[in-house]
Design a protein around this motif. Structure first.
Motif, PDB file in Angstrom:
ATOM      1  N   HIS A   1     -20.956 -22.250  22.066  1.00 52.31           N
ATOM      2  CA  HIS A   1     -22.009 -22.047  20.903  1.00 52.31           C
ATOM      3  C   HIS A   1     -23.131 -23.042  20.702  1.00 52.31           C
ATOM      4  N   GLU A   2     -22.584 -24.340  20.924  1.00 53.72           N
ATOM      5  CA  GLU A   2     -23.299 -25.203  20.833  1.00 53.72           C
ATOM      6  C   GLU A   2     -24.461 -25.492  21.884  1.00 53.72           C
ATOM      7  N   VAL A   3     -23.971 -25.150  23.263  1.00 51.58           N
ATOM      8  CA  VAL A   3     -24.968 -24.923  24.246  1.00 51.58           C
ATOM      9  C   VAL A   3     -25.836 -23.952  23.938  1.00 51.58           C
ATOM     10  N   LYS A   4     -25.698 -22.699  23.362  1.00 45.98           N
ATOM     11  CA  LYS A   4     -26.638 -21.788  23.241  1.00 45.98           C
ATOM     12  C   LYS A   4     -27.849 -22.167  22.526  1.00 45.98           C
TER      13      LYS A   4
ATOM     14  N   PRO B   1     -29.493 -25.306  22.547  1.00 45.58           N
ATOM     15  CA  PRO B   1     -30.815 -25.982  23.498  1.00 45.58           C
ATOM     16  C   PRO B   1     -31.201 -24.776  24.388  1.00 45.58           C
ATOM     17  N   LEU B   2     -30.240 -23.696  24.904  1.00 47.04           N
ATOM     18  CA  LEU B   2     -30.807 -22.728  26.058  1.00 47.04           C
ATOM     19  C   LEU B   2     -31.613 -21.946  25.271  1.00 47.04           C
ATOM     20  N   THR B   3     -31.431 -21.487  24.033  1.00 49.53           N
ATOM     21  CA  THR B   3     -32.518 -20.870  23.221  1.00 49.53           C
ATOM     22  C   THR B   3     -33.923 -21.352  23.137  1.00 49.53           C
ATOM     23  N   ALA B   4     -33.819 -22.841  22.903  1.00 52.94           N
ATOM     24  CA  ALA B   4     -34.965 -23.574  22.689  1.00 52.94           C
ATOM     25  C   ALA B   4     -35.713 -23.549  24.178  1.00 52.94           C
TER      26      ALA B   4
ATOM     27  N   LEU C   1     -22.503 -18.853  30.926  1.00 50.94           N
ATOM     28  CA  LEU C   1     -21.744 -18.980  29.520  1.00 50.94           C
ATOM     29  C   LEU C   1     -21.280 -17.816  28.926  1.00 50.94           C
ATOM     30  N   ASP C   2     -22.074 -16.580  29.132  1.00 53.14           N
ATOM     31  CA  ASP C   2     -21.610 -15.517  28.598  1.00 53.14           C
ATOM     32  C   ASP C   2     -20.277 -15.018  29.077  1.00 53.14           C
ATOM     33  N   GLN C   3     -20.044 -15.175  30.258  1.00 53.06           N
ATOM     34  CA  GLN C   3     -18.938 -14.785  31.208  1.00 53.06           C
ATOM     35  C   GLN C   3     -17.781 -15.593  30.533  1.00 53.06           C
ATOM     36  N   GLN C   4     -17.970 -16.832  30.599  1.00 50.28           N
ATOM     37  CA  GLN C   4     -16.862 -17.715  29.862  1.00 50.28           C
ATOM     38  C   GLN C   4     -16.555 -17.340  28.572  1.00 50.28           C
ATOM     39  N   LEU C   5     -17.564 -17.138  27.692  1.00 44.43           N
ATOM     40  CA  LEU C   5     -17.246 -16.799  26.333  1.00 44.43           C
ATOM     41  C   LEU C   5     -16.380 -15.421  26.183  1.00 44.43           C
ATOM     42  N   HIS C   6     -16.513 -14.451  27.040  1.00 44.73           N
ATOM     43  CA  HIS C   6     -16.115 -13.214  27.070  1.00 44.73           C
ATOM     44  C   HIS C   6     -14.676 -13.454  27.671  1.00 44.73           C
ATOM     45  N   GLN C   7     -14.597 -14.334  28.815  1.00 42.58           N
ATOM     46  CA  GLN C   7     -13.186 -14.454  29.194  1.00 42.58           C
ATOM     47  C   GLN C   7     -12.162 -15.109  28.149  1.00 42.58           C
ATOM     48  N   ARG C   8     -12.575 -15.929  27.276  1.00 47.63           N
ATOM     49  CA  ARG C   8     -12.007 -16.406  26.167  1.00 47.63           C
ATOM     50  C   ARG C   8     -11.303 -15.407  25.335  1.00 47.63           C
ATOM     51  N   ARG C   9     -12.334 -14.520  25.159  1.00 47.32           N
ATOM     52  CA  ARG C   9     -12.258 -13.376  24.070  1.00 47.32           C
ATOM     53  C   ARG C   9     -11.318 -12.353  24.677  1.00 47.32           C
TER      54      ARG C   9
END
Length: 334
Positions: A124-127, A129-132, A160-168
């Motif tokens: 979530h923190e990396v998202k 600067p990615l948005t910026a 990152l999205d794949q990692q996020l969903h992998q944890r969920r």
């Protein structure tokens, strides 16, 4: 259990029989000892020994039978009650080892939970600067540079999205919200996200949706479609990806068909296995073997079946079959 008991007591039985045979042998050699009375005593002794074995079998195997029938878990409430000092030693050992396992399992669970929370927080923190970064890329005027930067940004975003969903995924049941979901909106949103990549590879879309609404979880369906589209785009070049939906036997069917490199027939049954990439292009270091694995896990939780038809060099068709509306009860009761 009888065979095990006899095997356990074979030395005692052997000793008893050998002792009586020795007595008979001595009586046979010594004429002063009457053979018939001794044979009679031995016979009675054998009968008493057999009765004793039967009695001891019931008493000595009760504990082990209950132990064998016990469920393989860490619940100590249903442990067998010991009847002898040796059984008490076994019970004490089981209780001690179980408590140690519980402590180790709890410690591991807490460590994994902490690592998961830290990774999710990091994602979530990396998202931010990615948005910026994406906003800055949008302001660029140079077409070629903007295209390359957008593509690289998209790769990071998808990983990152794949990692996020992998944890969920392990807790997906807690995250499901079943509702009438607009297929068209989900598909077009995912295509828009992947637009720059598609332009770079000269890929277009042919979309024909006879059914535009399904009863499912919108967020997880978006993830499933994202993974399927990503795979199709990754292995296609200058071709259209076709997306169809229709109703069949009361089920909504969605097909994603590409004209990419396809999958070898010997790999088709393994593409949803965790970590599997490919046997024909085994040196592809970009593949993680996680995308389709996570897709299958998410689809199974939504009772969506995935069928694969593919030929090497002739493209791949991924077919999603949604559950009937009556099966909604099975999903909500999980």
């Amino acid at each position: 259990m009888i065979r095990k008991y006899v095997s356990e007591r074979i030395s005692w039985i052997t000793f008893f029989i050998s002792l009586h045979l020795f007595i008979i042998f001595v009586a046979y050699l010594d004429s002063a000892l009457p053979v018939k009375p001794i044979m009679y005593i031995v016979f009675l002794s054998l009968i008493m020994f057999c009765i004793f074995l039967i009695f001891r079998y019931k008493k000595e195997t009760n504990f082990y039978k209950r132990l064998e029938a016990r469920e393989d878990n860490l619940d100590l409430s249903n442990i067998a009650e010991p009847d002898s000092p040796f059984e008490k030693i076994i019970e004490s050992s089981i209780i001690t080892q179980t408590e140690l396992l519980k402590q180790a399992a709890e410690k591991s669970r807490m460590t994994l939970e902490q690592e998961k929370d830290e990774l999710l927080a990091w994602i979530h923190e990396v998202k931010t600067p990615l948005t910026a970064m994406h906003l800055m890329i949008d302001r660029l005027d140079e077409g070629m540079l903007k295209s390359h930067l957008t593509y690289e940004w998209l790769r990071i975003h998808l990983l990152l999205d794949q990692q996020l969903h992998q944890r969920r995924i392990p807790f997906i049941e807690n995250d499901l919200y079943m509702e009438n979901t607009d297929l068209e909106t989900i598909i077009f949103d995912e295509i828009k996200t992947l637009q720059s990549w598609c332009i770079q590879k000269g890929i277009g879309f042919d979309i024909q949706l006879d059914v535009t609404e399904v009863l499912t979880d919108a967020k997880w369906l978006s993830f499933i479609m994202r993974q399927l589209l990503t795979n199709s785009i990754k292995y296609s070049e200058s071709a259209d990806i076709m997306i169809f939906s229709h109703e069949q036997a009361g089920q909504t069917v969605v097909e994603v068909k590409d004209s990419g490199r396809g999958i070898d027939s010997k790999d088709v049954s393994r593409i949803f296995d965790k970590g599997f990439t490919s046997t024909t292009n085994h040196r592809d270091s970009a593949a993680t073997g996680m995308g389709l694995y996570l897709t299958k896990k998410a689809a199974d939780s939504l009772l969506i079946s995935i069928d694969v038809k593919s030929e090497l060099g002739a493209g791949t068709t991924m077919t999603l079959r949604f559950p009937k509306r009556n099966d909604f009860v099975n999903i909500t009761s999980m």
